[in-house]
Design a protein around this motif. Structure first.
Motif, PDB file in Angstrom:
ATOM      1  N   THR A  12      -3.094  78.547  29.430  1.00  0.00           N
ATOM      2  CA  THR A  12      -4.411  78.127  28.964  1.00  0.00           C
ATOM      3  C   THR A  12      -4.328  77.471  27.595  1.00  0.00           C
ATOM      4  O   THR A  12      -3.813  78.065  26.646  1.00  0.00           O
ATOM      5  CB  THR A  12      -5.372  79.339  28.897  1.00  0.00           C
ATOM      6  OG1 THR A  12      -5.450  79.932  30.192  1.00  0.00           O
ATOM      7  CG2 THR A  12      -6.753  78.924  28.439  1.00  0.00           C
ATOM      8  N   ASP A  13      -4.859  76.265  27.498  1.00  0.00           N
ATOM      9  CA  ASP A  13      -4.975  75.589  26.216  1.00  0.00           C
ATOM     10  C   ASP A  13      -6.164  76.221  25.503  1.00  0.00           C
ATOM     11  O   ASP A  13      -7.304  76.094  25.971  1.00  0.00           O
ATOM     12  CB  ASP A  13      -5.209  74.096  26.427  1.00  0.00           C
ATOM     13  CG  ASP A  13      -5.407  73.340  25.123  1.00  0.00           C
ATOM     14  OD1 ASP A  13      -5.428  73.957  24.048  1.00  0.00           O
ATOM     15  OD2 ASP A  13      -5.544  72.100  25.197  1.00  0.00           O
ATOM     16  N   ALA A  15      -7.841  75.422  23.041  1.00  0.00           N
ATOM     17  CA  ALA A  15      -8.874  74.478  22.602  1.00  0.00           C
ATOM     18  C   ALA A  15      -9.979  74.350  23.647  1.00  0.00           C
ATOM     19  O   ALA A  15     -11.114  73.988  23.304  1.00  0.00           O
ATOM     20  CB  ALA A  15      -8.255  73.121  22.300  1.00  0.00           C
ATOM     21  N   THR A  16      -9.675  74.684  24.912  1.00  0.00           N
ATOM     22  CA  THR A  16     -10.700  74.607  25.954  1.00  0.00           C
ATOM     23  C   THR A  16     -11.775  75.679  25.782  1.00  0.00           C
ATOM     24  O   THR A  16     -12.819  75.590  26.419  1.00  0.00           O
ATOM     25  CB  THR A  16     -10.080  74.714  27.359  1.00  0.00           C
ATOM     26  OG1 THR A  16      -9.450  75.994  27.507  1.00  0.00           O
ATOM     27  CG2 THR A  16      -9.085  73.587  27.613  1.00  0.00           C
ATOM     28  N   LEU A  17     -11.532  76.657  24.934  1.00  0.00           N
ATOM     29  CA  LEU A  17     -12.539  77.679  24.645  1.00  0.00           C
ATOM     30  C   LEU A  17     -13.637  77.156  23.713  1.00  0.00           C
ATOM     31  O   LEU A  17     -14.681  77.784  23.570  1.00  0.00           O
ATOM     32  CB  LEU A  17     -11.895  78.894  23.974  1.00  0.00           C
ATOM     33  CG  LEU A  17     -10.865  79.686  24.762  1.00  0.00           C
ATOM     34  CD1 LEU A  17     -10.248  80.753  23.876  1.00  0.00           C
ATOM     35  CD2 LEU A  17     -11.513  80.312  25.995  1.00  0.00           C
ATOM     36  N   ASP A  19     -16.329  74.339  22.393  1.00  0.00           N
ATOM     37  CA  ASP A  19     -17.167  73.197  22.744  1.00  0.00           C
ATOM     38  C   ASP A  19     -16.676  71.970  21.977  1.00  0.00           C
ATOM     39  O   ASP A  19     -16.333  72.076  20.800  1.00  0.00           O
ATOM     40  CB  ASP A  19     -18.615  73.539  22.356  1.00  0.00           C
ATOM     41  CG  ASP A  19     -19.548  72.380  22.513  1.00  0.00           C
ATOM     42  OD1 ASP A  19     -19.773  71.665  21.497  1.00  0.00           O
ATOM     43  OD2 ASP A  19     -20.044  72.177  23.620  1.00  0.00           O
ATOM     44  N   PRO A  20     -16.604  70.803  22.617  1.00  0.00           N
ATOM     45  CA  PRO A  20     -16.091  69.610  21.938  1.00  0.00           C
ATOM     46  C   PRO A  20     -16.814  69.256  20.640  1.00  0.00           C
ATOM     47  O   PRO A  20     -16.173  68.846  19.670  1.00  0.00           O
ATOM     48  CB  PRO A  20     -16.256  68.496  22.983  1.00  0.00           C
ATOM     49  CG  PRO A  20     -16.225  69.207  24.297  1.00  0.00           C
ATOM     50  CD  PRO A  20     -16.885  70.529  24.045  1.00  0.00           C
ATOM     51  N   MET A  23     -15.637  71.681  18.092  1.00  0.00           N
ATOM     52  CA  MET A  23     -14.267  71.319  17.719  1.00  0.00           C
ATOM     53  C   MET A  23     -14.284  70.255  16.628  1.00  0.00           C
ATOM     54  O   MET A  23     -13.586  70.368  15.616  1.00  0.00           O
ATOM     55  CB  MET A  23     -13.499  70.827  18.945  1.00  0.00           C
ATOM     56  CG  MET A  23     -12.129  70.229  18.648  1.00  0.00           C
ATOM     57  SD  MET A  23     -10.926  71.425  18.011  1.00  0.00           S
ATOM     58  CE  MET A  23     -10.482  72.283  19.529  1.00  0.00           C
ATOM     59  N   ARG A  43      -7.524  70.042  14.564  1.00  0.00           N
ATOM     60  CA  ARG A  43      -7.910  70.425  15.934  1.00  0.00           C
ATOM     61  C   ARG A  43      -6.955  71.486  16.491  1.00  0.00           C
ATOM     62  O   ARG A  43      -7.379  72.405  17.197  1.00  0.00           O
ATOM     63  CB  ARG A  43      -7.926  69.198  16.833  1.00  0.00           C
ATOM     64  CG  ARG A  43      -9.076  68.251  16.551  1.00  0.00           C
ATOM     65  CD  ARG A  43      -9.060  67.068  17.512  1.00  0.00           C
ATOM     66  NE  ARG A  43     -10.060  66.101  17.165  1.00  0.00           N
ATOM     67  CZ  ARG A  43      -9.798  64.837  16.838  1.00  0.00           C
ATOM     68  NH1 ARG A  43      -8.544  64.376  16.851  1.00  0.00           N
ATOM     69  NH2 ARG A  43     -10.771  64.015  16.530  1.00  0.00           N
ATOM     70  N   GLY A  47      -7.975  75.284  17.754  1.00  0.00           N
ATOM     71  CA  GLY A  47      -7.563  75.853  19.040  1.00  0.00           C
ATOM     72  C   GLY A  47      -6.837  77.179  18.894  1.00  0.00           C
ATOM     73  O   GLY A  47      -7.119  78.140  19.622  1.00  0.00           O
TER      74      GLY A  47
END
Length: 159
Positions: A12-13, A15-17, A19-20, A23, A43, A47
């Motif tokens: 799991t990356d 950073a996907t947790l 919200d853009p 971020m 960034r 993450g």
């Protein structure tokens, strides 16, 4: 101590947790407050901070410690309370408080053991670890921005 695997290691990356939009807000703040950090690295810090907070929430009884870079990320999140609270509610179901280790108090096994526990917790939670951001655990008195005894606090690190 053994930490049980919840997901396959490193899938799991973290950073996907995040919200853009969050971020970008957090990364921009890191680059503003730390001009030697570029947006790409900021960034990455956001993450790894997400992974640290999520792993800590999943393992509340395990003493974890951020690296210096991740501590910068955490302090940036604290400044963005709406984003931080929403993230914490989503990944932990509660607010995750920043509680620095009191001056003079050592963690179980020292900083290297704490760092390894932290990396093991991140891996057990299934997060990819950006090892360049984890060369060491933040030590008491080296916390990047808080005012509870840190080296750059307004009180000069005095409690």
């Amino acid at each position: 101590m053994t930490i049980a695997l919840e997901r396959p290691v490193g899938t799991t990356d973290p950073a996907t947790l995040v919200d853009p939009d969050m971020m970008e807000r957090l990364a921009a703040r890191i680059t503003k407050d730390h001009p030697d950090t570029n947006l790409t690295d900021a960034r990455r810090i956001v993450g790894q901070t997400a992974a640290f907070l999520a792993a800590g929430a999943a393992l509340p009884d395990v003493a974890l410690s951020p690296s210096k870079s991740v501590d910068v990320g955490w302090h940036t999140w604290i400044l963005h309370t709406v984003d931080c609270a929403a993230f914490c509610d989503r990944v932990a179901g509660r607010f995750i408080h920043h509680v620095p280790t009191p001056e003079g108090e050592n963690s179980e096994g020292g900083p290297e053991a704490e760092r390894q526990r932290t990396l093991d917790a991140l891996a057990a939670a299934g997060f990819r670890i950006d090892h360049d951001l984890w060369p060491e655990a933040a030590k008491m008195g080296e916390c990047s921005q808080c005012h509870a005894g840190c080296t750059d606090s307004p009180n000069g690190g005095k409690m």
